[in-house]
Design an enzyme around this catalytic site. Structure first.
Site, PDB file in Angstrom:
ATOM      1  N   ASP A   1       0.907  -1.298  -0.011  1.00  0.00           N
ATOM      2  CA  ASP A   1       0.010  -0.069   0.050  1.00  0.00           C
ATOM      3  C   ASP A   1       0.759   1.306  -0.018  1.00  0.00           C
ATOM      4  O   ASP A   1       1.960   1.178   0.464  1.00  0.00           O
ATOM      5  CB  ASP A   1      -0.857   0.137   1.149  1.00  0.00           C
TER       6      ASP A   1
HETATM    7  N1  URA Z   1      -1.389  -6.012   3.866  1.00  0.00           N
HETATM    8  C1  URA Z   1      -1.603  -4.741   3.805  1.00  0.00           C
HETATM    9  O1  URA Z   1      -2.659  -4.251   4.595  1.00  0.00           O
HETATM   10  N2  URA Z   1      -1.265  -3.784   3.389  1.00  0.00           N
HETATM   11  C2  URA Z   1       0.159  -4.146   2.605  1.00  0.00           C
HETATM   12  O2  URA Z   1       0.726  -3.073   1.929  1.00  0.00           O
HETATM   13  C3  URA Z   1       0.659  -5.403   2.435  1.00  0.00           C
HETATM   14  C4  URA Z   1      -0.232  -6.383   3.006  1.00  0.00           C
END
Ligand code: URA
Length: 240
Positions: free
Chosen positions: A105
């Site tokens: 993310d």
């Molecule tokens: N899980 C998440 O919530 N975000 C990420 O970036 C990776 C795994």
């Protein structure tokens, strides 16, 4: 050379994984000899046909590249961003075309692998290989042992039951908890949603390893080539 499926050829040219190549074809971004091609079954002759993606000619990769990057918060993992935000490729100054294996993310930091090896990327993104990715999550509230047990057996997010996870409470920090969690699936925002499912909002998330590849001594925003052992580990997970 024998004829080859268009999506496989695009992956072999280091543009993206095979699954993403299918999306590019369906989105009308691929041309074969100047004609837009939106059929997934199409075959091409790599020796003769000219294939373009977004009007840029692609060609076979002659040197595979495998990189690990310590992604800072505030970068997108896509190659292009519709809102013109900074992308992880802005941090890597090499001339070859590479792309991320999976995603983190915008607000997640930590280990991201990048390559131009489409076949390997495709396989590593598949949950059937059970490669555990480990994260450190900081969250609001003090998580209970009962919630940890629930995460370990599986919780329901978006009508989907998550596979068993490995979860360890590292410490409580005032009214927050620091938890290490390892999962081998990669649903969108999975770790955040798993903690949401047991009532804890994640405020910081960092990935520290991808199977046997770990962040090591990388500094935030920096990258390096994977070692031979790390590459061997990733390729060893291709069977099946
Ligand atoms: N899980 C998440 O919530 N975000 C990420 O970036 C990776 C795994």
């Amino acid at each position: 050379m024998e004829l080859e499926r268009l999506q496989k050829y695009i992956a072999r040219c280091g543009v993206t994984s095979r699954r993403k190549a299918e999306e590019l074809i369906l989105a009308g971004r691929v041309k074969v000899n100047g004609t837009k091609e939106t059929e997934l079954g199409t075959k091409v002759d790599p020796d003769k046909d000219i294939v373009t993606v977004d009007n840029k000619k692609i060609s076979e990769v002659n040197k595979y590249i495998y990189i690990k990057l310590y992604k800072p918060e505030g970068y997108v993992t896509t190659v292009r961003d519709q809102f013109d935000r900074k992308t992880v490729l802005d941090l890597i100054d090499i001339k070859e075309r590479i792309y991320p294996i999976g995603r983190l993310d915008y607000n997640t930091s930590g280990l991201l692998l990048l390559t131009n090896d489409g076949e390997l990327a495709n396989r590593l993104m598949h949950p059937k290989y059970h490669i555990y990715k480990t994260y450190i999550a900081e969250m609001e509230g003090r998580i209970s042992q009962e919630s940890i047990n629930r995460l370990e057996t599986g919780v329901v997010i978006d009508n989907y039951r998550t596979a068993p996870a490995k979860v360890n409470l590292l410490k409580y920090k005032d009214s927050r908890s620091l938890v290490q969690i390892s999962i081998y699936e990669g649903k969108n925002r999975q770790v955040r949603k798993m903690f949401d499912a047991v009532g804890h909002k994640v405020v910081k998330l960092k990935r520290i390893s991808f199977g046997e590849v770990s962040l090591g001594d990388l500094k935030t925003g920096s990258w390096k080539n994977l070692s031979n052992d790390e590459i061997k580990f990733l390729k060893g997970n291709q069977e099946g």
